[in-house]
Scaffold this motif. Structure first.
Motif, PDB file in Angstrom:
ATOM      1  N   SER A 127       0.818  -1.215   0.000  1.00 45.41           N
ATOM      2  CA  SER A 127       0.000   0.000   0.000  1.00 45.41           C
ATOM      3  C   SER A 127       0.854   1.269   0.000  1.00 45.41           C
ATOM      4  O   SER A 127       0.409   2.314  -0.492  1.00 45.41           O
ATOM      5  N   GLN A 128       2.066   1.191   0.523  1.00 44.97           N
ATOM      6  CA  GLN A 128       2.931   2.360   0.561  1.00 44.97           C
ATOM      7  C   GLN A 128       3.369   2.811  -0.832  1.00 44.97           C
ATOM      8  O   GLN A 128       3.621   4.001  -1.049  1.00 44.97           O
ATOM      9  N   PHE A 129       3.454   1.860  -1.753  1.00 47.58           N
ATOM     10  CA  PHE A 129       3.961   2.198  -3.086  1.00 47.58           C
ATOM     11  C   PHE A 129       2.894   2.146  -4.177  1.00 47.58           C
ATOM     12  O   PHE A 129       3.167   2.556  -5.303  1.00 47.58           O
ATOM     13  N   ARG A 130       1.719   1.645  -3.868  1.00 45.20           N
ATOM     14  CA  ARG A 130       0.687   1.515  -4.894  1.00 45.20           C
ATOM     15  C   ARG A 130      -0.004   2.858  -5.120  1.00 45.20           C
ATOM     16  O   ARG A 130      -0.694   3.375  -4.231  1.00 45.20           O
ATOM     17  N   THR A 189       1.661 -12.719  -5.624  1.00 44.25           N
ATOM     18  CA  THR A 189       0.445 -11.916  -5.771  1.00 44.25           C
ATOM     19  C   THR A 189       0.693 -10.709  -6.672  1.00 44.25           C
ATOM     20  O   THR A 189      -0.145 -10.358  -7.518  1.00 44.25           O
ATOM     21  N   ILE A 190       1.852 -10.079  -6.506  1.00 38.22           N
ATOM     22  CA  ILE A 190       2.209  -8.939  -7.367  1.00 38.22           C
ATOM     23  C   ILE A 190       2.267  -9.371  -8.827  1.00 38.22           C
ATOM     24  O   ILE A 190       1.753  -8.694  -9.716  1.00 38.22           O
ATOM     25  N   SER A 191       2.899 -10.512  -9.073  1.00 35.28           N
ATOM     26  CA  SER A 191       3.027 -11.006 -10.446  1.00 35.28           C
ATOM     27  C   SER A 191       1.666 -11.307 -11.059  1.00 35.28           C
ATOM     28  O   SER A 191       1.407 -10.981 -12.226  1.00 35.28           O
ATOM     29  N   LYS A 192       0.782 -11.922 -10.287  1.00 37.52           N
ATOM     30  CA  LYS A 192      -0.552 -12.226 -10.794  1.00 37.52           C
ATOM     31  C   LYS A 192      -1.319 -10.954 -11.121  1.00 37.52           C
ATOM     32  O   LYS A 192      -1.959 -10.847 -12.184  1.00 37.52           O
ATOM     33  N   THR A 193      -1.249  -9.976 -10.218  1.00 37.38           N
ATOM     34  CA  THR A 193      -1.953  -8.710 -10.446  1.00 37.38           C
ATOM     35  C   THR A 193      -1.398  -7.994 -11.672  1.00 37.38           C
ATOM     36  O   THR A 193      -2.158  -7.485 -12.518  1.00 37.38           O
ATOM     37  N   PRO A 217       7.246 -15.687  -8.386  1.00 35.08           N
ATOM     38  CA  PRO A 217       7.672 -14.553  -7.553  1.00 35.08           C
ATOM     39  C   PRO A 217       8.500 -13.541  -8.336  1.00 35.08           C
ATOM     40  O   PRO A 217       8.361 -12.333  -8.128  1.00 35.08           O
ATOM     41  N   VAL A 218       9.365 -14.047  -9.212  1.00 34.55           N
ATOM     42  CA  VAL A 218      10.151 -13.168 -10.085  1.00 34.55           C
ATOM     43  C   VAL A 218       9.931 -13.632 -11.525  1.00 34.55           C
ATOM     44  O   VAL A 218      10.561 -14.579 -11.990  1.00 34.55           O
ATOM     45  N   PRO A 219       9.024 -12.994 -12.249  1.00 41.37           N
ATOM     46  CA  PRO A 219       8.726 -13.430 -13.624  1.00 41.37           C
ATOM     47  C   PRO A 219       9.935 -13.256 -14.541  1.00 41.37           C
ATOM     48  O   PRO A 219      10.795 -12.398 -14.296  1.00 41.37           O
ATOM     49  N   PRO A 220      10.017 -14.047 -15.596  1.00 41.50           N
ATOM     50  CA  PRO A 220      11.093 -13.856 -16.579  1.00 41.50           C
ATOM     51  C   PRO A 220      11.051 -12.443 -17.152  1.00 41.50           C
ATOM     52  O   PRO A 220       9.984 -11.893 -17.418  1.00 41.50           O
ATOM     53  N   ASP A 232       5.307   0.968  -9.753  1.00 40.95           N
ATOM     54  CA  ASP A 232       4.910   0.658  -8.374  1.00 40.95           C
ATOM     55  C   ASP A 232       5.276  -0.777  -8.008  1.00 40.95           C
ATOM     56  O   ASP A 232       5.777  -1.037  -6.912  1.00 40.95           O
ATOM     57  N   ASN A 233       4.999  -1.706  -8.925  1.00 41.83           N
ATOM     58  CA  ASN A 233       5.279  -3.117  -8.629  1.00 41.83           C
ATOM     59  C   ASN A 233       6.765  -3.373  -8.415  1.00 41.83           C
ATOM     60  O   ASN A 233       7.155  -4.130  -7.523  1.00 41.83           O
ATOM     61  N   ASP A 234       7.589  -2.732  -9.225  1.00 39.78           N
ATOM     62  CA  ASP A 234       9.032  -2.932  -9.074  1.00 39.78           C
ATOM     63  C   ASP A 234       9.554  -2.293  -7.782  1.00 39.78           C
ATOM     64  O   ASP A 234      10.491  -2.801  -7.166  1.00 39.78           O
TER      65      ASP A 234
END
Length: 275
Positions: A127-130, A189-193, A217-220, A232-234
């Motif tokens: 939430s801090q970075f989104r 969860t971040i990757s799915k979103t 967790p870390v997509p290609p 934001d995700n990064d």
């Protein structure tokens, strides 16, 4: 001639004590299984008494070694003392097992109390970075150092170096295992979103990678090394990396302990998220 009888009585007293102490430990663990740190003080007191009595017996046997005469009938008095120490050690084996079980229970209690809010802390990181335009993180979160506050509080009550080492080892393994588990869930969860948003927007860039492996967790294709995260995700990924690395640093450098194998696997997995 009375010495063998006195030693037999000593062994018998030790056996009576260890049976009583073991029963007390088991009762404390059962009666406080669902409570947090209620029984820790009592358990530590029993464990301390067990180790103290064992050390007292060993020291007493060592103290009589110089007093035993060496004669033709008994040329090696030291072998008699060694035999007595072995007998005492065998008599204490059940107590050692009970003490180990108590320390394991204390460790699990400390880990549970330390990590109870870990998942919510990572959600707070998200939430801090989104959608906040916050600058990319450069330091670990404040909660990381607090993960070891419960351990520090319990350690202040321990006088035995052996007990301290056993407790610290198990707690550090447990905390590092938990942060690995929760971090993997958060990153997945971040990757799915992210993958879902890319599909909805029909964009390119990482979309093809994320569509094929949207739960990693870390997509290609995600490699933040040598860069300042922009999305934001990064930024969230970088913050999680900082927190995971700081946890490992505290355990290995400050506490001189080892991390769990799950943590080691995670550290290697998220290396592309680092600086």
């Amino acid at each position: 001639p009375l010495a063998p009888w006195f030693w037999q009585l000593t062994i018998q007293i030790i056996l009576w004590y260890q049976h009583s102490a073991s029963d007390a430990l088991k009762l404390l663990i059962r009666s406080n299984a669902d409570e947090e740190l209620t029984a820790v003080d009592q358990l530590l007191a029993h464990v301390h008494d067990m180790f103290a009595l064992k050390q007292l017996c060993s020291d007493h046997i060592d103290s009589i070694r110089p007093l035993l005469p060496t004669t033709e009938q008994a040329p090696d008095a030291s072998s008699v003392v060694d035999g007595l120490k072995d007998a005492i050690s065998q008599a204490f084996e059940p107590s050692d097992d009970s003490a180990a079980g108590a320390i394991e229970h204390i460790s699990a209690t400390v880990v549970s109390a330390s990590c109870v809010n870990l998942a919510s802390q990572l959600r707070r990181t998200t939430s801090q970075f989104r959608h906040t335009n916050r600058a990319a993180p450069k330091a670990p979160s404040a909660f990381v150092s607090k993960l070891f506050a419960e351990l520090s509080a319990v350690e202040l009550k321990i006088t035995s170096k052996d007990t301290l080492a056993m407790l610290r080892t198990q707690v550090c393994l447990g905390i590092s295992r938990e942060i690995a588990r929760v971090s993997i869930d958060a990153l997945s969860t971040i990757s799915k979103t992210e993958a879902s948003l890319h599909r909805l927007r029909k964009t390119t860039n990482r979309a093809s990678h994320l569509d094929q492996s949207n739960d990693l967790p870390v997509p290609p294709g995600v490699d933040l090394r040598g860069t300042t995260p922009a999305s934001d995700n990064d930024k969230i990924r970088r913050q999680i990396w900082l927190d995971v690395m700081e946890t490992g640093r505290i355990i290995t450098e400050s506490l001189n302990a080892a991390t769990h194998e799950d943590y080691e696997s995670l550290a290697q997995l998220i290396a592309p998220l680092g600086t």
